[in-house]
Design a protein around this motif. Structure first.
Motif, short mmCIF file in Angstrom:
data_model
loop_
_atom_site.label_atom_id
_atom_site.label_comp_id
_atom_site.label_asym_id
_atom_site.label_seq_id
_atom_site.Cartn_x
_atom_site.Cartn_y
_atom_site.Cartn_z
N VAL A 131 0.87 -1.18 0.00
CA VAL A 131 0.00 0.00 0.00
C VAL A 131 0.90 1.23 0.00
O VAL A 131 2.03 1.18 0.51
CB VAL A 131 -0.96 0.02 1.21
N ASP A 132 0.42 2.31 -0.58
CA ASP A 132 1.25 3.51 -0.71
C ASP A 132 1.72 4.04 0.65
O ASP A 132 2.81 4.60 0.76
CB ASP A 132 0.50 4.60 -1.47
N SER A 133 0.93 3.82 1.68
CA SER A 133 1.33 4.31 3.01
C SER A 133 2.57 3.58 3.53
O SER A 133 3.28 4.10 4.39
CB SER A 133 0.17 4.20 4.00
N ALA A 134 2.86 2.39 2.99
CA ALA A 134 4.02 1.62 3.46
C ALA A 134 5.33 2.33 3.11
O ALA A 134 6.25 2.37 3.92
CB ALA A 134 4.00 0.22 2.86
N ILE A 135 5.42 2.90 1.92
CA ILE A 135 6.64 3.60 1.54
C ILE A 135 6.76 4.92 2.29
O ILE A 135 7.86 5.36 2.63
CB ILE A 135 6.74 3.79 0.00
N VAL A 136 5.63 5.53 2.59
CA VAL A 136 5.64 6.76 3.39
C VAL A 136 6.18 6.44 4.79
O VAL A 136 7.05 7.16 5.31
CB VAL A 136 4.22 7.39 3.47
N ALA A 137 5.71 5.36 5.37
CA ALA A 137 6.20 4.94 6.70
C ALA A 137 7.68 4.59 6.63
O ALA A 137 8.45 4.92 7.55
CB ALA A 137 5.39 3.75 7.21
N GLY A 138 8.10 3.95 5.54
CA GLY A 138 9.52 3.64 5.36
C GLY A 138 10.37 4.90 5.31
O GLY A 138 11.46 4.95 5.89
N GLN A 139 9.88 5.92 4.62
CA GLN A 139 10.63 7.18 4.53
C GLN A 139 10.69 7.88 5.88
O GLN A 139 11.74 8.40 6.26
CB GLN A 139 10.01 8.12 3.48
N GLU A 140 9.59 7.86 6.61
CA GLU A 140 9.59 8.47 7.94
C GLU A 140 10.59 7.78 8.86
O GLU A 140 11.33 8.45 9.60
CB GLU A 140 8.18 8.43 8.54
N LEU A 141 10.64 6.46 8.83
CA LEU A 141 11.58 5.72 9.66
C LEU A 141 13.01 5.98 9.21
O LEU A 141 13.90 6.17 10.04
CB LEU A 141 11.28 4.22 9.63
N ALA A 142 13.25 6.03 7.90
CA ALA A 142 14.59 6.32 7.38
C ALA A 142 15.07 7.69 7.84
O ALA A 142 16.22 7.85 8.27
CB ALA A 142 14.60 6.24 5.85
N ASP A 143 14.18 8.66 7.79
CA ASP A 143 14.54 10.02 8.23
C ASP A 143 14.84 10.03 9.73
O ASP A 143 15.80 10.68 10.18
CB ASP A 143 13.41 11.00 7.91
N LEU A 144 14.04 9.32 10.52
CA LEU A 144 14.24 9.26 11.97
C LEU A 144 15.57 8.59 12.30
O LEU A 144 16.33 9.08 13.15
CB LEU A 144 13.08 8.49 12.61
N LEU A 145 15.88 7.48 11.62
CA LEU A 145 17.14 6.78 11.87
C LEU A 145 18.34 7.63 11.45
O LEU A 145 19.36 7.65 12.14
CB LEU A 145 17.16 5.43 11.14
N LYS A 146 18.21 8.34 10.35
CA LYS A 146 19.30 9.20 9.88
C LYS A 146 19.54 10.33 10.89
O LYS A 146 20.67 10.65 11.21
CB LYS A 146 18.97 9.78 8.51
N GLU A 147 18.46 10.89 11.41
CA GLU A 147 18.59 11.96 12.41
C GLU A 147 19.22 11.42 13.70
O GLU A 147 20.10 12.06 14.28
CB GLU A 147 17.21 12.55 12.72
N ALA A 148 18.81 10.24 14.13
CA ALA A 148 19.38 9.64 15.34
C ALA A 148 20.87 9.36 15.15
O ALA A 148 21.68 9.60 16.06
CB ALA A 148 18.64 8.36 15.69
N ALA A 149 21.25 8.87 13.98
CA ALA A 149 22.66 8.60 13.70
C ALA A 149 23.46 9.88 13.68
O ALA A 149 24.58 9.94 14.20
CB ALA A 149 22.80 7.86 12.37
N ARG A 150 22.89 10.93 13.12
CA ARG A 150 23.57 12.23 13.08
C ARG A 150 23.75 12.78 14.50
O ARG A 150 24.81 13.27 14.85
CB ARG A 150 22.74 13.20 12.21
N ASP A 151 22.71 12.66 15.32
CA ASP A 151 22.80 13.13 16.71
C ASP A 151 23.84 12.32 17.50
O ASP A 151 24.61 12.89 18.27
CB ASP A 151 21.44 13.03 17.41
#
Length: 185
Positions: A131-151
């Motif tokens: 479902v299209d919402s699955a890729i949206v959720a994937g992007q949100e998680l990717a952004d969150l993980l990238k931010e956590a790694a940066r922090d």
């Protein structure tokens, strides 16, 4: 291959399907890995081979029969079959024209990490409906993980007092459980 065709015929399966693509695929494996058809040498050094669960019979069984019948050696060590990926209730396939392709998702602005996380959020052996919402959720998680790694990188790594051994043990246990990537995430 002939044995597979006979078995296919007795199971009510189109006999031509027992041969479809198998000889070509075996030839591609040989060509790709620089293999010469020499029955006295180890021809295949493939650890993992797989595809959809719909390919187990007759396609993969035909590959095994042809390759191992000719070489008298195991074709691969591990077979991994993935569950069907569906879209709007139907199997996703080229013939139905309902593919959701990675290049299209990338063109729409989703990151490669988002695509991977979307896929990893499901057990590989289980069928699931994209479902299209699955890729949206994937992007949100990717952004969150990238931010956590940066922090964490800016703070000099993981904060003190966090026992990463527990996380590693849970990660290893989930991966040892038939690649349970949803639990890892």
């Amino acid at each position: 291959a002939l044995t597979n065709a006979v078995v296919a015929g007795t199971r009510g399966i189109d006999i031509q399907a027992a041969f479809n693509g198998d000889i070509e695929q075996n030839d591609i494996v040989g060509t790709t890995f620089g293999v010469r058809w020499n029955a006295s040498a180890r021809l295949f050094d493939n650890d993992i081979h797989g595809g959809g669960t719909d390919l187990i019979f007759p396609h993969h069984e035909s590959e095994i029969a042809q390759s191992e019948g000719f070489t008298r050696q195991p074709f691969v060590r591990v077979w991994m079959h993935v569950g069907m990926l569906c879209y709007q209730g139907e199997k996703m396939s080229k013939s139905l024209g309902n593919l959701v392709l990675a290049p299209k998702l990338l063109d729409e602005g989703y990151s490669p990490d988002a695509i991977k996380l979307c896929l990893f959020s499901h057990r590989y052996r289980e069928a699931w409906d994209y479902v299209d919402s699955a890729i949206v959720a994937g992007q949100e998680l990717a952004d969150l993980l990238k931010e956590a790694a940066r922090d964490a990188d800016g703070a000099g790594g993981a904060p003190s007092g966090i026992d990463t051994a527990d996380f590693r043990a849970r990660f290893d246990a989930a991966m040892d459980d038939d690649l349970d990537t949803p639990s890892v995430l």
